[in-house]
Scaffold this motif. Structure first.
Motif, PDB file in Angstrom:
ATOM      1  N   LYS A  70       0.838  -1.154  -0.130  1.00 33.05           N
ATOM      2  CA  LYS A  70      -0.076   0.006   0.121  1.00 33.05           C
ATOM      3  C   LYS A  70       0.894   1.132   0.060  1.00 33.05           C
ATOM      4  O   LYS A  70       1.762   1.605   0.734  1.00 33.05           O
ATOM      5  N   PRO A 121       1.638   5.115   0.666  1.00 28.63           N
ATOM      6  CA  PRO A 121       1.068   6.172   1.452  1.00 28.63           C
ATOM      7  C   PRO A 121       0.709   7.269   0.376  1.00 28.63           C
ATOM      8  O   PRO A 121       1.470   7.497  -0.585  1.00 28.63           O
ATOM      9  N   ARG A 141       1.547  10.434   0.532  1.00 26.66           N
ATOM     10  CA  ARG A 141       2.657  11.356   0.124  1.00 26.66           C
ATOM     11  C   ARG A 141       3.794  10.802  -0.770  1.00 26.66           C
ATOM     12  O   ARG A 141       4.638  11.438  -1.278  1.00 26.66           O
ATOM     13  N   PHE A 142       3.395   9.275  -0.864  1.00 26.75           N
ATOM     14  CA  PHE A 142       4.523   8.649  -1.727  1.00 26.75           C
ATOM     15  C   PHE A 142       4.841   9.430  -3.318  1.00 26.75           C
ATOM     16  O   PHE A 142       3.988   9.965  -3.933  1.00 26.75           O
ATOM     17  N   ARG A 143       6.007   9.430  -3.560  1.00 23.66           N
ATOM     18  CA  ARG A 143       6.413  10.183  -4.751  1.00 23.66           C
ATOM     19  C   ARG A 143       7.321   9.492  -5.540  1.00 23.66           C
ATOM     20  O   ARG A 143       8.283   9.041  -4.918  1.00 23.66           O
ATOM     21  N   VAL A 144       6.919   9.468  -7.029  1.00 20.46           N
ATOM     22  CA  VAL A 144       7.682   8.931  -7.760  1.00 20.46           C
ATOM     23  C   VAL A 144       8.133  10.092  -8.737  1.00 20.46           C
ATOM     24  O   VAL A 144       8.926  10.839  -8.660  1.00 20.46           O
ATOM     25  N   GLY A 197      10.165  15.751  -5.020  1.00 23.10           N
ATOM     26  CA  GLY A 197       8.985  16.267  -4.917  1.00 23.10           C
ATOM     27  C   GLY A 197       8.639  17.806  -4.746  1.00 23.10           C
ATOM     28  O   GLY A 197       7.684  18.308  -4.143  1.00 23.10           O
TER      29      GLY A 197
END
Lengths: 210, 814
Positions: free
Chosen positions: A59, A61, A63-66, A132
């Motif tokens: 899962k 979150p 705020r996850f950033r790629v 980000g």
């Protein structure tokens, strides 16, 4: 007399313990989580489980950033248009980008006058460091960080240069990946609109002096 | 019936053919081979053995992919082979530097067919965020054929698994008829590139020679604007007002003892005359009330009028802010006496100054390049050194916005690559300078007259914790001398940092010690906050401490697990040790958005508040899981007879040697020195927490291991207090700005990172980017004592000793 190998046995009991837990926990999990798609681990669980990628995924979150994505107001599957595009080509993302991987061309109208829209927006994925900042400092909520990680491919010279078409996603998609941020944004916009309406109402009312 | 029907009137051959067709199935050879393909491909796709080979940050994610949570074994790819001769797949995981690329190509050539390459992460694919650096190759595909590219910085373990699946799909489509390894003729090798004044591809030798010989060729990039330079800070005579009182008093004292005009104050620091630096150093070291025995940091700044070498001195006996001494060297022929005789810790740092600034240190025992290779042209940290991809003096680059038509950096350079050569350079005639090695000075171990032998360990070795290399002179199995060789991951952090705006440096600090990105953020934040004069709000301070201490725990877990790897207990203890790390990483991902590259701190606060689901998870982790895991490691290892035999009395670093060689962190405390920046020079809110600074007097590998376990317990104590006391409120002081200007001045800030004292030295000229940005890297300086620790031990102990130092190459080489 010293007995050799006791420590070895003790070490092996620990491995045995892990081995057994992996089955007891694993079985429980198999019934609980199987085919849920997205899984996460609570620290109360014993041991650690294996994420059966690609059948299930961790899962992510919110705020996850790629990689960054551009947002336009619309539904999934729609094509972005200059009217729905949120970006105003203010350039803050390009200015705050640490490896300077964002390239923006400001749009011009028919008479050649600059308009607050982007006509070209390029991100060099092979330079981007997924920090980000662009999303964090964008004042128009126009650029956000995508969650897609499955990007591996056999080519880089064309496909790793994301242009404005590749970057644009709809607000519907964004609302799905970032439900909390989306709700906050809606609430903020609503409040702003109310404030504006109140101000406008006040202005239109004849003042006491008049 | 006019036409005779052949069927009714067949010839003998036709009858025969018909009979054959009826009874025998004839398949052409090609079609038959295609039937074999599925089986043939299935066999290969299900047993891709990767090479145990990691370059940088991405390698950590690669290790996590092999660990329990993501378990690459499910794809038959868990057998990481330490030898290229047994491997099928090379995962190029991290930044490919010029110094390293010849080794990578050699490894690839040694791999037998069929072989595949995955380029993991932005750096391996095209140079990534470090692309503009002078020591970075713009993509491994310039040399090796890449099968799958993974974007991301770093790609998560799941992204790597996806790439593996993509590779498997590619293998599925291969045909035994067309694959290159069944073609006739000898296998094609990739020619190994060579290191000259810059990296050169031998396939392009002729082109390079012609271009360099062309009239009007210049090695400088086409950009017109060079970085602006400022003069060094003005000195103030002792008697006048204006000098900082402490500096004035100290200079008066030095001048009285060692003669007039030896030291003049300049702001809060002292400018010492070049000839007297050794004398002054010795004086400050032996004075009982000052006792400046610890050289925290040594670096150089390139000013308009001089090269200024700065020494930050601290005392291990007495808490306080470090004192800065400065020596100014002439611009044309910079020469300064070496201080290695006073503080041995100056050794590598002076070499770095020679390498990057070209300042010569007279009397240094072994002054040669350390991060770049011998033969490299130029001293890259000088302000007038411009890299091939140089665009403008500082970011923000004007080409990006308003008319930002994308153009690759390669298109701007004469060679279409990140390289440059001096005019008239001829690659065909280039001879590499011979690598020198200090002869071993230890006496021969036995009475038999045996020859000594030089053994090379690394830069590709499973136990060097990255691309680190050691040259070892042995007599039999005993070590006579050892010389660390580094720079294989030198990715020009400082040069890029001086072009970045202040804010842009944060995500780069993540990539220093990539295990502890939160700690690195912390150090940089407090350093610049000193100049800005801002203080984060209470809640932000607590969040910072929580993150830093979680980082300490995960780093020590990692170090302990991989120490066992080095002792020969391959991977099982490491797997158990990094289990809990995954859960801490979950927390980091939740608050900051990334597992490893958190980029979470901002000037005067943190990027975002803790999400509401953070606290319950963190509490469960801190109160339950982490103590259990530390307890298990402790129970399993601390009294284990193998650990005791392999670690006790091995790699002893005596107390005095530890201080003198500027060892930091667990290295220093493992040698009985009670020195922890959190107590000695308290920053943030560490003065509020109750915790002990554990020390062990033995100074061996075992003591350093015990320190790490003890520190994890102390970190848990701090976390418990922090979580209990964290107040509600703001997380950012003032408005969050992206275009920050920092008042002119200089600042040295330091934090106690898991590896030791992490320091940042910044000089601001009042603009939006630093004039000088230097990182005092504990992993780098801790290696100064490596030879002392290894001498006299066996070769097998070297990896254990190195493991107990716990280096991370991103920080060692920067």
């Amino acid at each position: 007399m010293k007995i050799y190998g006791l420590e070895l046995l003790r070490g092996l009991t620990i491995t045995l313990g892990h081995f057994i837990t992996s089955y007891t926990v694993g079985f429980k999990r198999t019934f609980k989580n199987r085919l849920r798609g997205r899984v996460s681990q609570h620290p109360d669980d014993k041991g650690i489980f294996t994420v059966q990628y690609p059948e299930e995924r961790l899962k992510t979150p919110e705020r996850f950033r790629v990689l960054p994505m551009l947002i336009f107001d619309g539904k999934k599957g729609e094509q972005w248009k200059q009217e729905t595009e949120r970006c105003t080509a203010c350039g803050i993302c390009a200015k705050v980008c640490p490896p300077q991987c964002i390239w923006i061309v400001q749009a011009k109208d028919a008479s050649g006058k600059a308009v607050p829209k982007a006509s070209e927006f390029t991100i060099d994925v092979d330079v981007c460091m997924n920090c980000g900042y662009c999303a964090e400092y964008c004042p128009f909520d126009a650029i956000k960080m995508d969650h897609t990680i499955e990007l591996g491919g056999g080519e880089r010279h064309q496909s790793h240069l994301f242009d404005i078409n590749r970057l644009h996603v709809s607000t519907e998609y964004y609302a799905e990946t970032h439900p909390k941020a989306w709700a906050e944004e809606q609430a903020r916009k609503k409040a702003d609109a109310e404030k504006k309406a109140a101000a406008a109402a006040k202005k239109s009312e004849p003042g006491p002096a008049a | 019936m006019t036409q005779p029907n052949v069927l009714y009137n067949p010839s003998e051959e036709q009858i025969l053919e018909q009979e054959v067709r009826r009874h025998i199935l004839i398949t052409p050879w090609d079609k038959l081979l295609d039937l074999v393909n599925p089986v043939y491909n299935w066999g290969r796709r299900s047993s891709i053995w990767p090479l145990q080979f990691g370059l940088a940050c991405c390698a950590i994610e690669m290790i996590c992919t092999a660990a329990s949570r993501f378990d690459i074994a499910r794809f038959g790819a868990e057998l990481f082979r330490a030898s290229p001769r047994q491997a099928d797949l090379m995962i190029v995981s991290g930044t490919v530097t010029k110094k390293m690329v010849p080794m990578i190509v050699r490894l690839y050539n040694q791999m037998p067919e069929p072989k595949y390459v995955i380029s993991m992460g932005a750096c391996a694919t095209a140079g990534g965020p470090f692309k503009e650096g002078y020591n970075v190759v713009s993509g491994i595909d310039k040399f090796l054929p890449v099968d799958v590219y993974i974007p991301g910085c770093p790609p998560t373990p799941q992204a790597l698994l996806h790439a593996l699946i993509t590779l498997q799909e590619k293998i599925d489509k291969q045909s035994i008829r067309t694959v290159r390894w069944y073609k006739k003729g000898p296998a094609e090798e990739v020619p190994v590139p060579r290191l000259g004044p810059d990296l050169f591809d031998v396939r392009r030798s002729e082109e390079i020679r012609e271009k360099c010989a062309a009239p009007g060729f210049t090695s400088e990039p086409a950009a017109t604007q060079k970085p602006a330079m400022i003069p060094a800070a003005k000195t103030t005579p002792t008697e006048t007002e204006g000098a900082a009182p402490a500096a004035a008093a100290l200079s008066r004292r030095i001048n009285e003892a060692l003669g007039p005009d030896t030291a003049i104050p300049a702001g809060a620091s002292l400018v010492v005359s070049a000839g007297a630096i050794e004398k002054v150093g010795h004086y400050l070291k032996v004075q009982p009330d000052l006792h400046l025995d610890y050289l925290a940091n040594l670096t150089c700044t390139d000013y308009q009028d001089c090269y200024e070498v700065v020494y930050h001195l601290a005392s291990t006996g007495k808490p306080g802010v470090p004192i800065a001494l400065k020596v100014r060297a002439d611009k044309t022929d910079p020469r300064i006496p070496s201080v290695t005789s006073v503080w041995r810790g100056a050794d590598f740092q002076e070499r770095e100054c020679w390498d990057l600034f070209g300042v010569w240190f007279e009397g240094h025992p072994n002054l040669k390049r350390i991060l770049m290779w011998e033969g490299f042209e130029g001293h890259p940290m000088r302000k007038d050194y411009l890299e091939p991809y140089y665009e403008s003096p500082a970011k923000i680059f004007p080409s990006r916005w308003k008319e930002g038509h994308h153009r690759r950096a390669e298109e701007r350079t004469p060679f279409g690559d990140n390289v440059t050569y001096p005019a008239g350079f001829n690659p065909e005639e280039w001879v590499e300078p011979k690598e020198s090695f200090r002869p071993g000075d230890a006496p021969s171990a036995g009475s038999a007259h045996t020859d000594t032998l030089v053994v090379n360990l690394g830069p590709q070795h499973p136990s060097t914790h990255g691309v680190f290399r050691m040259k070892i002179r042995v007599d039999g199995e005993r070590i006579l001398a050892l010389e660390p060789v580094m720079g294989y991951m030198h990715r020009n952090h400082e040069k890029i940092g001086e072009r970045n705006t202040w804010l842009m440096i944060f995500p780069y600090t993540d990539r220093l010690d990539y295990i502890c990105s939160m700690g690195n953020n912390f150090g940089y934040a407090i350093t610049v906050e000193k100049l800005l004069g801002v203080k984060p709000p209470e809640r932000a301070e607590y969040i910072r401490v929580i993150m830093a201490e979680l980082t300490r725990i995960l780093s020590h877990f990692w170090a302990t697990g991989f120490l066992l790897n080095d002792l020969g207990a391959f991977f099982t203890p490491a797997l158990y040790a990094i289990e809990e790390r995954e859960l801490i990483l979950d927390l980091f991902e939740m608050v900051s958005g990334s597992r490893m590259m958190c980029n979470y701190f901002r000037f005067g606060g943190v990027a975002a508040d803790l999400p509401e689901e953070f606290m319950p998870l963190a509490l469960a982790l801190i109160r339950d899981r982490l103590p259990r895991a530390i307890e298990q490691i402790d129970r399993y290892l601390t009294h284990n007879e193998i650990i005791l035999n392999r670690c006790r009395g091995v790699g002893v670093l005596p107390r005095d040697a530890a201080i003198s060689s500027s060892a930091a962190g667990p290295m220093l405390r493992g040698s009985g020195v009670e020195y922890d920046v959190r107590k000695a020079d308290p920053y943030s809110i560490y003065d509020r927490f109750h915790f002990k600074v554990p020390t062990f007097p033995e100074g061996d590998v075992y003591a350093r291991y015990r320190i790490r376990i003890a520190e994890m317990w102390e970190s848990l104590k701090i976390l418990e207090q922090a979580i209990r006391e964290i107040p509600k409120g703001e997380i950012q002081q003032g408005k969050k700005l992206w275009n920050i200007r920092v008042p002119a001045g200089e600042s040295y800030g330091r934090v106690e990172n898991p590896k030791g004292e992490l320091g940042f030295y910044v000089v601001s000229d009042g603009t939006d980017h630093p004039y000088r940005y230097h990182v005092r890297a504990p992993s780098f300086i801790n290696l100064t004592a490596l030879e002392t620790m290894c001498k006299g031990h066996l070769v097998a102990d070297v990896v254990a000793i190195l493991g107990s130092v716990d280096i991370v190459l991103g920080e060692t080489d920067r």
